[in-house]
Design a protein around this motif. Structure first.
Motif, PDB file in Angstrom:
ATOM      1  N   TYR A   2      36.855  36.441  34.555  1.00  0.00           N
ATOM      2  CA  TYR A   2      36.546  35.403  35.536  1.00  0.00           C
ATOM      3  C   TYR A   2      37.775  35.075  36.396  1.00  0.00           C
ATOM      4  O   TYR A   2      37.688  34.969  37.630  1.00  0.00           O
ATOM      5  CB  TYR A   2      36.055  34.139  34.824  1.00  0.00           C
ATOM      6  CG  TYR A   2      36.078  32.897  35.686  1.00  0.00           C
ATOM      7  CD1 TYR A   2      35.088  32.661  36.639  1.00  0.00           C
ATOM      8  CD2 TYR A   2      37.095  31.948  35.555  1.00  0.00           C
ATOM      9  CE1 TYR A   2      35.117  31.526  37.441  1.00  0.00           C
ATOM     10  CE2 TYR A   2      37.136  30.814  36.346  1.00  0.00           C
ATOM     11  CZ  TYR A   2      36.142  30.602  37.279  1.00  0.00           C
ATOM     12  OH  TYR A   2      36.173  29.481  38.072  1.00  0.00           O
ATOM     13  N   GLY A   3      38.936  34.914  35.743  1.00  0.00           N
ATOM     14  CA  GLY A   3      40.129  34.490  36.459  1.00  0.00           C
ATOM     15  C   GLY A   3      40.530  35.438  37.577  1.00  0.00           C
ATOM     16  O   GLY A   3      40.761  35.013  38.717  1.00  0.00           O
ATOM     17  N   TRP A   4      40.604  36.735  37.271  1.00  0.00           N
ATOM     18  CA  TRP A   4      41.093  37.672  38.271  1.00  0.00           C
ATOM     19  C   TRP A   4      40.034  38.048  39.310  1.00  0.00           C
ATOM     20  O   TRP A   4      40.364  38.300  40.474  1.00  0.00           O
ATOM     21  CB  TRP A   4      41.652  38.920  37.590  1.00  0.00           C
ATOM     22  CG  TRP A   4      42.972  38.625  36.928  1.00  0.00           C
ATOM     23  CD1 TRP A   4      43.229  38.514  35.597  1.00  0.00           C
ATOM     24  CD2 TRP A   4      44.209  38.340  37.590  1.00  0.00           C
ATOM     25  NE1 TRP A   4      44.539  38.182  35.370  1.00  0.00           N
ATOM     26  CE2 TRP A   4      45.176  38.069  36.578  1.00  0.00           C
ATOM     27  CE3 TRP A   4      44.611  38.286  38.928  1.00  0.00           C
ATOM     28  CZ2 TRP A   4      46.493  37.756  36.876  1.00  0.00           C
ATOM     29  CZ3 TRP A   4      45.935  37.976  39.223  1.00  0.00           C
ATOM     30  CH2 TRP A   4      46.853  37.714  38.204  1.00  0.00           C
ATOM     31  N   PRO A  46      32.268  37.061  38.872  1.00  0.00           N
ATOM     32  CA  PRO A  46      32.875  36.022  38.030  1.00  0.00           C
ATOM     33  C   PRO A  46      31.859  35.215  37.220  1.00  0.00           C
ATOM     34  O   PRO A  46      32.174  34.762  36.118  1.00  0.00           O
ATOM     35  CB  PRO A  46      33.615  35.131  39.023  1.00  0.00           C
ATOM     36  CG  PRO A  46      33.059  35.458  40.364  1.00  0.00           C
ATOM     37  CD  PRO A  46      32.605  36.876  40.288  1.00  0.00           C
ATOM     38  N   ILE A  47      30.647  35.063  37.747  1.00  0.00           N
ATOM     39  CA  ILE A  47      29.616  34.347  36.976  1.00  0.00           C
ATOM     40  C   ILE A  47      29.262  35.137  35.720  1.00  0.00           C
ATOM     41  O   ILE A  47      29.171  34.577  34.617  1.00  0.00           O
ATOM     42  CB  ILE A  47      28.359  34.100  37.851  1.00  0.00           C
ATOM     43  CG1 ILE A  47      28.672  33.073  38.934  1.00  0.00           C
ATOM     44  CG2 ILE A  47      27.195  33.613  36.981  1.00  0.00           C
ATOM     45  CD1 ILE A  47      27.514  32.779  39.874  1.00  0.00           C
ATOM     46  N   ILE A  48      29.088  36.440  35.856  1.00  0.00           N
ATOM     47  CA  ILE A  48      28.806  37.277  34.683  1.00  0.00           C
ATOM     48  C   ILE A  48      30.000  37.244  33.727  1.00  0.00           C
ATOM     49  O   ILE A  48      29.833  37.284  32.505  1.00  0.00           O
ATOM     50  CB  ILE A  48      28.493  38.728  35.112  1.00  0.00           C
ATOM     51  CG1 ILE A  48      27.199  38.772  35.922  1.00  0.00           C
ATOM     52  CG2 ILE A  48      28.385  39.639  33.891  1.00  0.00           C
ATOM     53  CD1 ILE A  48      26.893  40.136  36.514  1.00  0.00           C
ATOM     54  N   GLY A  49      31.199  37.135  34.282  1.00  0.00           N
ATOM     55  CA  GLY A  49      32.394  37.102  33.452  1.00  0.00           C
ATOM     56  C   GLY A  49      32.470  35.904  32.522  1.00  0.00           C
ATOM     57  O   GLY A  49      33.230  35.926  31.545  1.00  0.00           O
ATOM     58  N   MET A  50      31.722  34.858  32.820  1.00  0.00           N
ATOM     59  CA  MET A  50      31.707  33.682  31.936  1.00  0.00           C
ATOM     60  C   MET A  50      30.840  33.897  30.695  1.00  0.00           C
ATOM     61  O   MET A  50      30.969  33.161  29.714  1.00  0.00           O
ATOM     62  CB  MET A  50      31.173  32.458  32.698  1.00  0.00           C
ATOM     63  CG  MET A  50      31.954  32.085  33.925  1.00  0.00           C
ATOM     64  SD  MET A  50      31.164  30.673  34.758  1.00  0.00           S
ATOM     65  CE  MET A  50      31.760  30.888  36.427  1.00  0.00           C
ATOM     66  N   PRO A 103      38.357  35.654  24.545  1.00  0.00           N
ATOM     67  CA  PRO A 103      39.388  35.859  25.581  1.00  0.00           C
ATOM     68  C   PRO A 103      38.928  36.683  26.775  1.00  0.00           C
ATOM     69  O   PRO A 103      39.509  36.571  27.862  1.00  0.00           O
ATOM     70  CB  PRO A 103      40.506  36.587  24.820  1.00  0.00           C
ATOM     71  CG  PRO A 103      40.276  36.291  23.379  1.00  0.00           C
ATOM     72  CD  PRO A 103      38.794  36.181  23.234  1.00  0.00           C
ATOM     73  N   ILE A 104      37.911  37.527  26.590  1.00  0.00           N
ATOM     74  CA  ILE A 104      37.471  38.430  27.660  1.00  0.00           C
ATOM     75  C   ILE A 104      37.182  37.667  28.944  1.00  0.00           C
ATOM     76  O   ILE A 104      37.565  38.074  30.053  1.00  0.00           O
ATOM     77  CB  ILE A 104      36.225  39.223  27.208  1.00  0.00           C
ATOM     78  CG1 ILE A 104      36.563  40.142  26.036  1.00  0.00           C
ATOM     79  CG2 ILE A 104      35.631  40.015  28.370  1.00  0.00           C
ATOM     80  CD1 ILE A 104      35.350  40.829  25.421  1.00  0.00           C
TER      81      ILE A 104
END
Length: 515
Positions: A405-407, A418-422, A399-400
């Protein structure tokens, strides 16, 4: 244990052991790197006095389980290489879709998304046919036919003059491309003992998980520089080379088929008509039509009558659907919000890709060792559920990414964030996907292809249809709340791996399936 397996065991006076091709019982494991010394009658042997044909001793070199390690890994490598090409085709076309839409003057976003996801519908239908056929006629001939079927339909895609033709050709290409995805599990069960399957499954599963990530990167640049049709010409060339290589180098590994061929040969040489394959002892004589009908029913039986396979299939489908919902926004976000070119937007998928690779490495290095340790702690008795505990940790990571990424994408935070967030999603998905895959192989080694077909068909159906709702959902909720909704769904399913780990054995034993 399958009743047929019991009959095989009784016929050969062999001690129960999971590593016989059709067995599921246990033996003690001393260490990770050295397989345990085989128990007597580990594999069913020939007894011509009783008209039974099996292996010529425990060290029979024709038994795929006794192949040299180099040969086993080479055969798995062949299947794994084709397993990379096929999933590559699922997403390679995605970044180039804008060029196709311009040529065909297609503006309907749902139709455009469907032209990409229709390939996964082929993954839904193909396994249900190819898996049982491989358990009747053997892995090699079915895999070969599926590979060439995949290759031929790339020509139709490349030459399509309208979107309807492209969609139909993509569907048939997906049916052929599902062969390596489906039969790889069977090949692993054929070749490798239980304590090596975690590593083997990790190598084979690299394609289905890495392919959809590498595809957009290659497809973006190729579509931009050479045109969208060259995506399919490249797939034709790569797939053709791999299919030809497998035609030359691959060989049959399914024990039941090998012994059946041996039985037919011995019957002809000796003039005896009473000989019977050890894997057919206790089975009623059946016509080819009846055998085929039973084989085709097997994936459906597993899905409908085995609650554990049903539940694991649904859980894997959810995670797989979330992956493809993720994919629906990435290219558009990085072209429209961050000014990337179509080619460069494909590089944004590297966040998930690196997560996949990290998860793959972790599972490959730990899965078998954990099973060995738990088996030893359990008095030498192996249980397939020993594959599942690590799912609990990885399900918490998934879920992280949706919130991260979304916000960050919604608020236009610097593109690398956001790339790292994936990354957490890629890591977590691999940690969920791999234990389920190996668990099913361990539960049904004789019918691993059919069991895997159940997983592949259900997840591909969800992966094909769920993303169609993506554009509408994100238009309505926006990137922040749209991805947060997916994150909350992933959070709600965190207890599922805990239930599987704690009650999986009870569920499996309470509802056995006679295949």
């Amino acid at each position: 244990m399958d009743p047929h397996e019991k009959e095989v065991t009784q016929s050969c006076h062999s001690s129960s052991n999971e590593e016989k091709s059709t067995e599921g019982n246990n033996t003690d494991i001393e260490n990770q790197n050295t397989p345990p010394a085989p128990a007597q009658d580990l594999f069913p042997e020939t007894d011509l006095n009783r008209g039974i044909v099996g292996w010529e001793g425990q060290d029979d070199p024709k038994n795929p389980q006794n192949f040299p390690s180099s040969k086993k890994w080479a055969l798995l490598g062949l299947v794994s290489a084709m397993t990379l090409i096929s999933p590559l085709a699922s997403s390679m076309f995605s970044p180039a879709i804008t060029f196709m839409a311009a040529e065909f003057k297609e503006t309907n976003e749902t139709i455009l998304s469907f032209s990409v996801s229709i390939y996964l519908l082929g993954y839904t239908f193909g396994p249900l046919l190819l898996a049982p056929l491989s358990e009747i006629y053997g892995r090699r001939v079915v895999l070969s036919g599926a590979n060439w079927f995949f290759v031929v339909w790339q020509i139709g895609c490349a030459l399509a003059q309208n979107i309807e033709t492209l969609i139909v050709c993509r569907l048939f290409a997906g049916i052929g491309g599902s062969g390596c995805l489906t039969l790889g599990a069977g090949v692993i069960a054929d070749l490798f003992p239980r304590e090596q399957r975690g590593m083997a499954t990790s190598i084979w599963a690299m394609g289905p998980l890495v392919g959809p990530v590498v595809g957009p990167i290659a497809g973006g640049f190729l579509g931009e520089e050479a045109g969208w049709r060259w995506v399919f010409w490249l797939l034709l060339i790569a797939g053709g080379v791999m299919a030809f290589g497998m035609e030359i180098l691959n060989q049959e590994t399914y024990a039941a088929v090998l012994i059946r061929w041996k039985t037919e040969k011995l019957a002809k040489e000796t003039g005896r008509n009473d000989l019977k394959s050890v894997y057919e002892v206790g089975k009623e004589p059946a016509s080819p039509k009846q055998v085929l009908a039973q084989g085709l029913k097997r994936p459906f039986l597993l899905f409908c009558k085995s609650p554990i396979v049903l539940l694991l299939s649904l859980y894997m489908s959810l995670i797989y659907g979330l992956l493809y919902l993720f994919f629906t926004t990435i290219s558009d976000v990085f072209t429209s919000q961050y000014g990337f070119s179509v080619g460069l937007s494909g590089l944004a998928y590297l966040g998930i890709g690196f997560g996949f690779m990290a998860g793959l490495a972790f599972i490959a290095l730990t899965s078998d060792r954990v099973v060995v340790r738990l088996t030893r702690q359990n008095g030498g008795k192996f249980e397939p559920e020993m594959r599942l505990p690590m799912m609990i940790f990885f399900s918490c990571i998934i879920p992280i990414s949706f919130f991260w990424y979304g916000w960050t994408a919604d608020k236009h935070v610097f593109w690398i964030v956001p790339i790292i967030g994936m990354f957490p999603f890629g890591l977590g998905m691999m940690g969920v996907y791999m234990p389920i895959q190996t668990y099913v192989i361990d539960c049904y080694p004789a019918y691993a292809a059919s069991a895997n077909a159940t997983l592949t068909a259900t997840r591909s159906l969800v992966g094909a249809l769920l993303p169609l709702a993506g554009p509408k959902m994100f238009d309505t909720l926006g990137l922040g709340w749209g991805n947060s909704l997916l994150g909350f769904v992933a959070l709600a399913f965190i207890p599922v791996p805990i239930i599987f780990t704690k009650y999986g054995k009870v569920i499996r034993e309470k509802w056995p399936v006679n295949l």
